[in-house]
Each structure stands twice: as C-alpha cells, then as structure tokens.
Write a protein that holds these residues in place. Sequence first.
Motif, mmCIF file in Angstrom:
data_model
loop_
_atom_site.group_PDB
_atom_site.id
_atom_site.type_symbol
_atom_site.label_atom_id
_atom_site.label_comp_id
_atom_site.label_asym_id
_atom_site.label_seq_id
_atom_site.Cartn_x
_atom_site.Cartn_y
_atom_site.Cartn_z
ATOM 1 N N LYS A 32 0.832 -1.219 0.000
ATOM 2 C CA LYS A 32 0.000 0.000 0.000
ATOM 3 C C LYS A 32 0.859 1.258 0.000
ATOM 4 C CE LYS A 32 -3.793 -1.834 2.724
ATOM 5 N NZ LYS A 32 -4.409 -1.797 4.056
ATOM 6 N N LEU A 33 1.861 1.274 0.881
ATOM 7 C CA LEU A 33 2.732 2.444 0.970
ATOM 8 C C LEU A 33 3.505 2.641 -0.328
ATOM 9 C CD1 LEU A 33 3.898 4.811 2.534
ATOM 10 C CD2 LEU A 33 5.531 3.233 3.593
ATOM 11 N N GLN A 34 4.021 1.566 -0.891
ATOM 12 C CA GLN A 34 4.763 1.668 -2.144
ATOM 13 C C GLN A 34 3.887 2.209 -3.272
ATOM 14 O OE1 GLN A 34 6.286 -2.262 -2.784
ATOM 15 N NE2 GLN A 34 7.873 -2.052 -1.244
ATOM 16 N N LYS A 35 2.665 1.711 -3.382
ATOM 17 C CA LYS A 35 1.748 2.190 -4.438
ATOM 18 C C LYS A 35 1.458 3.671 -4.272
ATOM 19 C CE LYS A 35 -0.645 -2.055 -5.654
ATOM 20 N NZ LYS A 35 -1.899 -2.797 -5.624
ATOM 21 N N ARG A 36 1.221 4.088 -3.052
ATOM 22 C CA ARG A 36 0.936 5.501 -2.801
ATOM 23 C C ARG A 36 2.137 6.379 -3.121
ATOM 24 N NH1 ARG A 36 -2.681 6.855 1.212
ATOM 25 N NH2 ARG A 36 -2.197 8.983 0.565
ATOM 26 N N LEU A 37 3.327 5.943 -2.726
ATOM 27 C CA LEU A 37 4.531 6.729 -3.019
ATOM 28 C C LEU A 37 4.798 6.792 -4.517
ATOM 29 C CD1 LEU A 37 6.863 5.448 -0.160
ATOM 30 C CD2 LEU A 37 5.907 7.755 -0.360
ATOM 31 N N ALA A 38 4.594 5.679 -5.204
ATOM 32 C CA ALA A 38 4.832 5.628 -6.653
ATOM 33 C C ALA A 38 3.851 6.503 -7.415
ATOM 34 C CB ALA A 38 4.749 4.188 -7.143
ATOM 35 N N SER A 39 2.708 6.816 -6.824
ATOM 36 C CA SER A 39 1.696 7.625 -7.518
ATOM 37 C C SER A 39 1.908 9.126 -7.344
ATOM 38 C CB SER A 39 0.295 7.243 -7.025
ATOM 39 O OG SER A 39 0.098 7.708 -5.697
ATOM 40 N N ILE A 40 2.914 9.526 -6.594
ATOM 41 C CA ILE A 40 3.181 10.955 -6.405
ATOM 42 C C ILE A 40 3.711 11.532 -7.718
ATOM 43 C CG2 ILE A 40 4.608 12.651 -5.199
ATOM 44 C CD1 ILE A 40 4.622 10.729 -2.794
ATOM 45 N N PRO A 41 3.048 12.571 -8.247
ATOM 46 C CA PRO A 41 3.500 13.167 -9.514
ATOM 47 C C PRO A 41 4.950 13.658 -9.429
ATOM 48 C CG PRO A 41 1.342 14.023 -8.882
ATOM 49 C CD PRO A 41 1.852 13.227 -7.710
ATOM 50 N N GLY A 42 5.721 13.313 -10.428
ATOM 51 C CA GLY A 42 7.115 13.753 -10.509
ATOM 52 C C GLY A 42 8.093 12.933 -9.693
ATOM 53 N N GLN A 122 1.998 -2.206 13.062
ATOM 54 C CA GLN A 122 1.519 -2.216 11.680
ATOM 55 C C GLN A 122 1.267 -0.794 11.195
ATOM 56 O OE1 GLN A 122 1.561 -5.196 10.132
ATOM 57 N NE2 GLN A 122 2.305 -5.892 12.107
ATOM 58 N N MET A 123 1.313 -0.633 9.894
ATOM 59 C CA MET A 123 0.999 0.655 9.289
ATOM 60 C C MET A 123 -0.502 0.723 9.057
ATOM 61 S SD MET A 123 3.703 1.107 6.214
ATOM 62 C CE MET A 123 5.191 0.158 6.230
ATOM 63 N N ASN A 124 -1.179 1.659 9.711
ATOM 64 C CA ASN A 124 -2.590 1.848 9.402
ATOM 65 C C ASN A 124 -2.720 2.909 8.310
ATOM 66 O OD1 ASN A 124 -2.431 4.399 10.672
ATOM 67 N ND2 ASN A 124 -2.926 3.490 12.658
ATOM 68 N N GLU A 125 -3.943 3.165 7.864
ATOM 69 C CA GLU A 125 -4.148 4.130 6.768
ATOM 70 C C GLU A 125 -3.643 5.520 7.129
ATOM 71 O OE1 GLU A 125 -5.094 3.651 3.579
ATOM 72 O OE2 GLU A 125 -5.083 1.522 4.049
ATOM 73 N N LYS A 126 -3.853 5.946 8.365
ATOM 74 C CA LYS A 126 -3.388 7.271 8.780
ATOM 75 C C LYS A 126 -1.872 7.354 8.701
ATOM 76 C CE LYS A 126 -3.369 10.603 12.590
ATOM 77 N NZ LYS A 126 -2.132 11.158 12.110
ATOM 78 N N PHE A 127 -1.187 6.309 9.137
ATOM 79 C CA PHE A 127 0.276 6.283 9.072
ATOM 80 C C PHE A 127 0.734 6.432 7.624
ATOM 81 C CE2 PHE A 127 4.334 4.172 8.589
ATOM 82 C CZ PHE A 127 5.059 4.610 9.682
#
Length: 142
Positions: A32-42, A122-127
């Motif tokens: 989840k964290l990787q997908k979110r980081l990879a989606s950051i523009p630029g 664990q990493m929750n959504e807020k984290f």
Amino acid sequence: NIVFIDRHPFISHPRIKLENFERKFKASDLEKLQKRLASIPGATLQVVRLEKLSFREQLALMQESHIVIGMHGAALTHLLFMDENRSQLIELMPRNRVDFFQSLSEWKGMNYKRFTLDSSGQMNEKFIDDVVRHVEKYIWEN
C-alpha cells in the motif's frame, strides 16, 4: 528520486523468533505504501534490498537519492553518503527507540523525519497517509 529500503529481518541470536521481530513490514502494508509513493507526480520510487547490491552500488544509490525511507536499522547509516543539501531521511520506527539516525542527520546538516508505528507495529491508513503527505510536501518545497 525516492528510495525505499526493504529490509530482510536480521536475526542476531538463535533464540530470537522471527514472529517476534519488530522491525519488519507486513507485506500488504508495504505494498500500500509503495503504491501511494509511486503515484506521487514527478516522483520515482525504487524499492531496494541493500544486501543484494554491491557496496559501490549502494553508495551510488544513496548519492543519487533525494528521499530515503526505511525501517529503523543499520542500513540507515547510509545517510552519511547522501547529499545533505537536497536529501531527506525518513525513518519508520516500530516504537520509540533511541535517536541515532536523527542525531546523525542533524550532525550532517540534512533533513530528517521520523514516523512511529502504532502499538501493533503495523501501518494503518493514517500512518501511510502521513508518510505520503510528508513526502509530497518535501518534493513540492524542494
């Protein structure tokens, strides 16, 4: 350029059980964290296991990195090879521990941020949201 250090748990003593090892990510949280980081523009994201790279490759990677994210552990000493004028270390902590890497970052004169996991480890959504928002802000400001 964001580098995410995916660490293999190092068991330093035979009585230590892997299931009790605190400094590891749950695979679904990491994804989840990787997908979110990879989606950051630029931004470009590299997920690495440093033990699979030669020392020369590790140094080159750190020198090219703008943001390094990793769980508290010895691999974060690579911050010493980062460019303090344009880099940031983000340390993910299983719970409050000593501030070795914060002190090293301050000594080097570079940006540092710590995020502490909840009591379950664990990493929750807020984290995840907090980490991603911080990375986005750092990219936009630099």
